[in-house]
Design a protein around this motif. Structure first.
Motif, PDB file in Angstrom:
ATOM      1  N   GLU A  90      59.029  80.217  71.326  1.00  0.00           N
ATOM      2  CA  GLU A  90      58.966  80.573  70.100  1.00  0.00           C
ATOM      3  C   GLU A  90      58.977  82.055  70.079  1.00  0.00           C
ATOM      4  OE1 GLU A  90      56.987  77.115  67.805  1.00  0.00           O
ATOM      5  OE2 GLU A  90      55.747  78.737  68.972  1.00  0.00           O
ATOM      6  N   SER A 120      56.012  77.528  62.580  1.00  0.00           N
ATOM      7  CA  SER A 120      54.978  77.305  63.743  1.00  0.00           C
ATOM      8  C   SER A 120      53.764  78.636  63.665  1.00  0.00           C
ATOM      9  CB  SER A 120      55.458  77.141  64.853  1.00  0.00           C
ATOM     10  OG  SER A 120      54.389  77.110  65.726  1.00  0.00           O
ATOM     11  N   GLN A 123      51.155  77.392  60.677  1.00  0.00           N
ATOM     12  CA  GLN A 123      50.785  76.378  61.136  1.00  0.00           C
ATOM     13  C   GLN A 123      49.513  75.965  62.088  1.00  0.00           C
ATOM     14  OE1 GLN A 123      53.340  73.467  61.715  1.00  0.00           O
ATOM     15  NE2 GLN A 123      54.655  73.302  59.842  1.00  0.00           N
ATOM     16  N   SER A 124      49.658  77.588  63.205  1.00  0.00           N
ATOM     17  CA  SER A 124      48.677  77.932  64.554  1.00  0.00           C
ATOM     18  C   SER A 124      47.869  78.320  63.820  1.00  0.00           C
ATOM     19  CB  SER A 124      49.835  78.528  65.386  1.00  0.00           C
ATOM     20  OG  SER A 124      49.243  79.768  64.838  1.00  0.00           O
TER      21      SER A 124
END
Length: 520
Positions: A90, A120, A123-124
């Motif tokens: 990522e 992401s 969301q992490s």
């Protein structure tokens, strides 16, 4: 990094920004390029930190880590230290290379991947301390916008090109003492502000004005426990204070959602730990988010003469921020409402400095009542500084800086500084130079009366002026004109009449030669 290298980085980033400029308005492409720079910053911070954790491991390069237990351990430590987590696949350089891959052997389509990565990151942070700081942080990066290209392929190509250019730039994050990227980010924000017209005032205060406010609230300080900006825009003014002294915590509130996102990015990119800043998104006057706190320093450049509900909101009559002053600020001009809010948030040992339109110094009715109460009953007003007109983006009106304190050292007078003529021309704008800023700050700190520039007025004198703070009442800037020599003027007029007569004769002669009527 040298000054030359810093300038090079700024130029490189601005050139990359212009890859998008032909596609959309300045304030729109600003959100994309600053968002991509921020993503690259997060990636490089993640890579450097992960490599620190891997120093004692067999695999020392985070790019090559595949073991799930190792990745989980790095994730847990990263969420504590950085506040977010990115897997190796990522990271910015991974997606940049994919977007520019050889299409004959592999796909170079990255829009879906990039959108997934940005989601992401947010969301992490779910369920962690940093969740609020990263929530919907990338919502303005609409990768499917037709402004980036009419087709999916066109959008993919443009974004891939921008990421490739950014990937080639060294942000020098290994240098812990350097804030070159932060400086470059600020430079880009200022460049976007200069091209954004009226909208610029929503997110950026000119650097020199920020410098004045920051130097004022840090006078006599080496460290601040907290600094607060109730209309924080991109957060640049808060960060400017940290250039003067160490700041433990930053607090701010911003109404515009896009600008609020920019402020959070700006904080993180300047290496302010997520635990050390608290930026909220709401209307400061209607829904203040930090009312239970007092701040050692308060700085602000509120929207000039903004509308607010005022007396149309019955709750304001009993609001502790406004109730003691006798009148509410008019609904058409919230300037004093912002000032009252800031005073309420100011600690007893604190100093606040805010930029306001010149009208707050002398307008009547409710504003006169509030102004009189601040000076006579509270005795909080310390200094009034008149600034040049046409120094802000989006407006040319003259402005002033008001400095207030709840524990004034000089509690029997008010300092007036007239810096309205202290500027250089910069195209169609007026510009404060470092020399102008230094003169203002020196005069403020020494509290001196200077001919045609500053004056220390006793409170009795302000009272005699009915608490009207219009600066010319206190600082006499009248320049006496040189006496006119009437004999010289008379002689010049005679010479001029003689020249006119000779010219008329010449014209008449030309007309005769051309056989045309004379105008005389």
């Amino acid at each position: 990094m040298s000054e030359e290298q810093k300038k090079l980085l700024e130029a490189q980033l601005w050139n990359i920004a212009n890859e998008l400029r032909g596609k959309m308005d300045a304030d729109e492409f600003r959100d994309y390029i600053l968002g991509f720079i921020f993503y690259k910053y997060l990636s490089e911070k993640q890579y450097l930190y992960a490599n620190q954790l891997l120093e004692t491991e067999k695999v020392k390069d985070y790019h090559k880590v595949t073991n799930m237990e190792d990745l989980q351990a790095i994730r847990e430590e990263s969420l504590l230290k950085l506040g977010y987590f990115l897997r190796p696949d990522e990271l910015f350089n991974f997606i940049a290379k994919k977007g520019n891959a050889n299409t004959e052997t592999e796909s170079n389509f990255i829009l879906a991947d990039l959108e997934g990565i940005l989601n992401s990151i947010e969301q992490s942070t779910m369920g962690t301390e940093s969740e609020d700081d990263f929530n919907k942080l990338f919502e303005d990066l609409d990768l499917n916008s037709t402004k980036l290209g009419r087709s999916t392929e066109a959008r993919n190509s443009l974004i891939s090109k921008v990421l490739l250019h950014l990937d080639k730039i060294d942000f020098a994050l290994e240098d812990a003492d350097s804030d070159v990227l932060g400086d470059a980010y600020e430079y880009l924000i200022s460049q976007f502000a200069s091209g954004a017209g009226k909208k610029a005032g929503e997110f950026y205060t000119p650097q020199q004005v920020s410098k004045i406010l920051a130097k004022i609230v840090t006078t006599g300080k080496k460290r601040l426990k907290s600094v607060y900006d109730p209309t924080c825009g991109s957060g640049s003014l808060l960060l400017r204070v940290a250039r003067e002294v160490e700041v433990d915590e930053f607090f701010g509130q911003e109404l515009n959602r896009t600008t609020y996102n920019l402020a959070r990015m700006n904080m993180i990119l300047h290496d302010v730990h997520y635990r050390n800043f608290d930026i909220k998104q709401e209307d400061t006057l209607e829904q203040p988010q930090h009312l239970d706190q007092k701040f050692e320093a308060v700085v602000a450049n509120p929207p000039f003469s903004a509308k607010w509900r005022g007396k149309n909101n019955p709750l304001n009559e009993n609001d502790e921020r406004f109730s003691q002053y006798g009148r509410l600020a008019p609904t058409s001009k919230a300037d004093f409402a912002f000032l009252q809010h800031m005073l309420y948030q100011l600690a007893e040992n604190g100093t606040m400095a805010c930029v306001l339109p010149h009208g707050v110094l002398f307008r009547g009715a409710a504003e006169e009542t509030i102004r009189k109460y601040i000076i006579k009953d509270l005795n909080y007003l310390d200094t009034v500084i008149g600034l040049p007109a046409n120094i802000f983006y989006g407006t040319s009106i003259p402005t002033c800086i008001l400095v207030l304190s709840k524990c004034r050292v000089n509690d029997d007078d008010i300092l007036f500084i007239d810096a309205s003529q202290s500027f250089d021309k910069d195209g169609n704008k007026n510009l404060l130079t470092d020399e102008h800023v230094d003169t203002i700050i020196q005069t403020y700190r020494e509290r001196t009366t200077l001919d045609k520039y500053s004056y220390v007025a006793k409170l009795d004198e302000v009272k005699e002026n009915d608490y009207n703070l219009n600066i010319p009442r206190y600082v006499d800037t009248f320049e006496e004109e040189e006496p006119v020599n009437l004999d010289e003027v008379s002689s010049a007029l005679r010479d001029l009449e003689k020249d006119i007569a000779e010219t008329d004769t010449t014209i008449i002669d030309f007309c005769k030669q051309l056989n045309i009527p004379s105008p005389f």
